[in-house]
Write a protein that holds these residues in place. Structure first.
Motif, short mmCIF file in Angstrom:
data_model
loop_
_atom_site.label_atom_id
_atom_site.label_comp_id
_atom_site.label_asym_id
_atom_site.label_seq_id
_atom_site.Cartn_x
_atom_site.Cartn_y
_atom_site.Cartn_z
N ILE A 118 0.86 -1.18 0.00
CA ILE A 118 0.00 0.00 0.00
C ILE A 118 0.90 1.22 0.00
CG2 ILE A 118 -1.72 1.30 1.31
CD1 ILE A 118 -2.60 -1.35 2.52
N LEU A 119 0.57 2.18 -0.81
CA LEU A 119 1.39 3.39 -0.89
C LEU A 119 1.28 4.22 0.39
CD1 LEU A 119 0.32 4.18 -4.51
CD2 LEU A 119 2.64 3.56 -3.83
N ASN A 120 2.40 4.77 0.80
CA ASN A 120 2.45 5.56 2.03
C ASN A 120 3.04 6.95 1.77
OD1 ASN A 120 2.22 6.10 4.79
ND2 ASN A 120 4.22 5.25 5.27
N GLU A 121 2.87 7.42 0.54
CA GLU A 121 3.31 8.76 0.20
C GLU A 121 2.28 9.78 0.68
OE1 GLU A 121 6.12 9.94 -1.18
OE2 GLU A 121 6.93 7.90 -1.12
N TYR A 122 2.74 10.99 0.95
CA TYR A 122 1.86 12.01 1.55
C TYR A 122 0.60 12.23 0.73
CZ TYR A 122 0.12 16.49 3.17
OH TYR A 122 -0.69 17.48 3.64
N ASN A 123 0.75 12.43 -0.57
CA ASN A 123 -0.42 12.73 -1.41
C ASN A 123 -1.20 11.48 -1.82
OD1 ASN A 123 1.80 11.99 -2.89
ND2 ASN A 123 1.26 13.24 -4.67
N LEU A 124 -0.73 10.32 -1.39
CA LEU A 124 -1.45 9.07 -1.65
C LEU A 124 -1.73 8.32 -0.35
CD1 LEU A 124 0.56 7.86 -4.76
CD2 LEU A 124 -1.85 8.49 -4.74
N HIS A 125 -1.66 9.03 0.76
CA HIS A 125 -1.87 8.39 2.05
C HIS A 125 -3.34 7.99 2.20
CE1 HIS A 125 -1.83 7.67 6.38
NE2 HIS A 125 -0.52 7.53 6.24
N LEU A 126 -3.57 6.91 2.93
CA LEU A 126 -4.92 6.37 3.04
C LEU A 126 -5.88 7.29 3.78
CD1 LEU A 126 -4.22 2.58 3.71
CD2 LEU A 126 -4.88 3.69 1.59
N ASP A 127 -5.36 8.23 4.53
CA ASP A 127 -6.22 9.24 5.16
C ASP A 127 -7.07 9.95 4.11
OD1 ASP A 127 -5.58 8.84 7.76
OD2 ASP A 127 -4.02 10.36 7.86
N ASN A 128 -6.52 10.10 2.92
CA ASN A 128 -7.24 10.78 1.84
C ASN A 128 -8.45 9.98 1.33
OD1 ASN A 128 -5.27 12.78 1.94
ND2 ASN A 128 -4.00 11.76 0.40
N TYR A 129 -8.52 8.72 1.74
CA TYR A 129 -9.61 7.84 1.27
C TYR A 129 -10.46 7.34 2.43
CZ TYR A 129 -6.23 8.05 -2.48
OH TYR A 129 -5.34 8.52 -3.42
N GLY A 130 -10.40 8.07 3.54
CA GLY A 130 -11.22 7.75 4.69
C GLY A 130 -10.75 6.58 5.51
N PHE A 131 -9.46 6.25 5.36
CA PHE A 131 -8.92 5.09 6.07
C PHE A 131 -7.91 5.61 7.10
CE2 PHE A 131 -7.24 0.94 6.80
CZ PHE A 131 -8.21 0.06 6.33
N SER A 132 -8.29 5.61 8.37
CA SER A 132 -7.47 6.25 9.40
C SER A 132 -6.23 5.42 9.74
CB SER A 132 -8.29 6.45 10.68
OG SER A 132 -8.55 5.21 11.30
N GLU A 187 -10.73 2.62 -7.31
CA GLU A 187 -10.37 3.24 -8.59
C GLU A 187 -9.85 4.67 -8.43
OE1 GLU A 187 -12.80 2.65 -11.95
OE2 GLU A 187 -13.28 0.56 -11.47
N LYS A 188 -10.36 5.39 -7.47
CA LYS A 188 -9.84 6.74 -7.23
C LYS A 188 -8.38 6.68 -6.80
CE LYS A 188 -10.62 11.05 -4.67
NZ LYS A 188 -9.17 11.25 -4.48
N TYR A 189 -8.10 5.74 -5.90
CA TYR A 189 -6.73 5.54 -5.42
C TYR A 189 -5.80 5.17 -6.58
CZ TYR A 189 -3.12 2.70 -2.95
OH TYR A 189 -1.96 2.14 -2.49
N LEU A 190 -6.27 4.26 -7.45
CA LEU A 190 -5.45 3.84 -8.58
C LEU A 190 -5.21 5.01 -9.55
CD1 LEU A 190 -3.99 1.61 -10.10
CD2 LEU A 190 -6.18 0.96 -11.14
N ASN A 191 -6.24 5.78 -9.80
CA ASN A 191 -6.07 6.94 -10.69
C ASN A 191 -5.14 7.98 -10.10
OD1 ASN A 191 -7.72 6.86 -13.29
ND2 ASN A 191 -9.24 6.16 -11.81
N ASP A 192 -5.18 8.13 -8.77
CA ASP A 192 -4.27 9.07 -8.11
C ASP A 192 -2.83 8.59 -8.24
OD1 ASP A 192 -6.36 10.69 -7.44
OD2 ASP A 192 -6.49 10.03 -5.35
N PHE A 193 -2.62 7.28 -8.15
CA PHE A 193 -1.28 6.72 -8.32
C PHE A 193 -0.80 6.94 -9.76
CE2 PHE A 193 1.42 2.63 -8.50
CZ PHE A 193 2.56 3.30 -8.06
N LEU A 194 -1.72 6.75 -10.71
CA LEU A 194 -1.40 7.00 -12.12
C LEU A 194 -0.94 8.46 -12.32
CD1 LEU A 194 -1.65 6.12 -15.21
CD2 LEU A 194 -3.95 7.08 -15.08
N ASN A 195 -1.69 9.39 -11.76
CA ASN A 195 -1.35 10.81 -11.91
C ASN A 195 -0.06 11.18 -11.18
OD1 ASN A 195 -3.61 11.34 -13.51
ND2 ASN A 195 -4.92 11.64 -11.72
N TYR A 196 0.22 10.45 -10.12
CA TYR A 196 1.48 10.65 -9.38
C TYR A 196 2.68 10.24 -10.24
CZ TYR A 196 5.10 9.54 -5.88
OH TYR A 196 6.28 9.44 -5.17
#
Length: 322
Positions: free
Chosen positions: A212-226, A302-311
């Motif tokens: 699972i990605l742990n980068e700041y702009n891909l952190h799971l907090d951004n997807y409601g996962f604390s 899919e949002k997470y995957l698209n964010d990784f793509l854009n990263y």
């Protein structure tokens, strides 16, 4: 041999293999039989065996003071328990000698353990029903002993499903689940299991390594996962702390494609010749986590995957999802 080789090529039907194991481990309650049609009938019998045993169980259950009711719901035996010591006043405690009460409790525990075990076996049988023949390689006896010891204490329907799928997976391919994994899953709460199932939508796999990605702009907090949920799985032995873990797309001298497996999707990344290495922080799976992850097929977020793509896009020649 784990079961009778019906085909003459070291292959057996999965349910036959399960029945053969049960005949050895659970006091020869079940018998492997030949023929696919008969095998299906026997598998259904396993799934319904607790119902078939209702009369005998009910007779014993009615003699205990720890039970409120016993009924069959949707073809499954259901026991509704009351907490005698908590819900009854002291002067209403069951009468009889200490030995009688101890014997009553022991009978109740035996019944409950047997029903738990049969529910788990029924789930495994249902999972394996109608599957193609598999290797007759035997399942390790020490593994089976520990599995059944643990399975008989699992009362939650959701956790019984998990244990039934583990048994089915080990029958298909022995050594798929280690003894250490059984120990870890034994101590896994229903809440932990639900968190892991939810988290499974964020795993990306590359070269047999899921993370699972742990980068700041891909952190799971951004997807409601604390982070509290992440911490629970680290404490449970499912995840590896991501403080120092890294994964990367290496620098290549020629244009090179890398493919990331994202369950129902794939991410293709083509790097420029002599481009910079792309490194990202991750949370990794422990050995037990990898084995547990193999049991579900949760689609990628899919949002997470698209964010990784854009990263990745600004750092590579081409990146696409397919």
């Amino acid at each position: 041999m784990a079961g009778k080789d019906l085909l003459g090529f070291g292959k057996v039907f999965p349910v036959d293999k399960l029945l053969n194991i049960l005949s050895k481990v659970t006091g020869k309650l079940y018998r492997p039989i030949e023929g696919n049609i008969e095998t299906q009938i026997e598998a259904k019998r396993i799934k319904e065996i607790a119902v078939a045993s209702t009369t005998a169980y009910k007779q014993i259950i009615n003699e205990t003071t720890d039970l409120q009711s016993f009924e069959v719901i949707d073809g499954k035996p259901t026991i509704k328990f009351v907490r005698v010591l908590q819900e009854k006043a002291i002067d209403q405690l069951p009468t009889g000698s200490l030995l009688e009460r101890a014997n009553s409790r022991e009978e109740y525990q035996k019944i409950k353990s047997q029903m738990n075990l049969e529910n788990v076996v029924g789930i495994a049988a249902s999972t394996l029903l109608n599957e193609e023949p598999i290797s007759d390689e035997p399942v390790d006896e020490d593994w089976l002993t520990r599995f059944f010891k643990y399975a008989e204490s699992i009362s939650s329907e959701e956790m019984q499903t998990l244990w039934g799928r583990i048994l089915a997976g080990e029958i298909r391919e022995p050594k798929s689940f280690s003894l250490r994994t059984l120990d870890i899953i034994r101590n896994l709460s229903q809440d932990d299991a639900n968190i892991f199932l939810e988290l499974s939508a964020f795993f990306i796999t590359h070269k047999h390594r899921s993370f699972i990605l742990n980068e700041y702009n891909l952190h799971l907090d951004n997807y409601g996962f604390s982070f509290d949920k992440i911490s629970k799985l680290i404490e449970a032995g499912i995840l590896i702390d991501g403080a120092y873990l890294r994964s990367s797309i290496p620098k290549c001298s020629v244009e090179t494609e890398f493919v990331f497996d994202c369950r129902n999707k794939k991410l293709s990344v083509t790097v420029n010749p002599n481009g910079e290495e792309i490194e990202f922080r991750i949370y990794g799976l422990s050995s037990a986590g990898k084995e547990l992850f193999s049991l579900n097929n949760v689609p990628i977020n899919e949002k997470y995957l698209n964010d990784f793509l854009n990263y990745l896009k600004p750092q590579v020649k081409k990146a696409i999802i397919f």
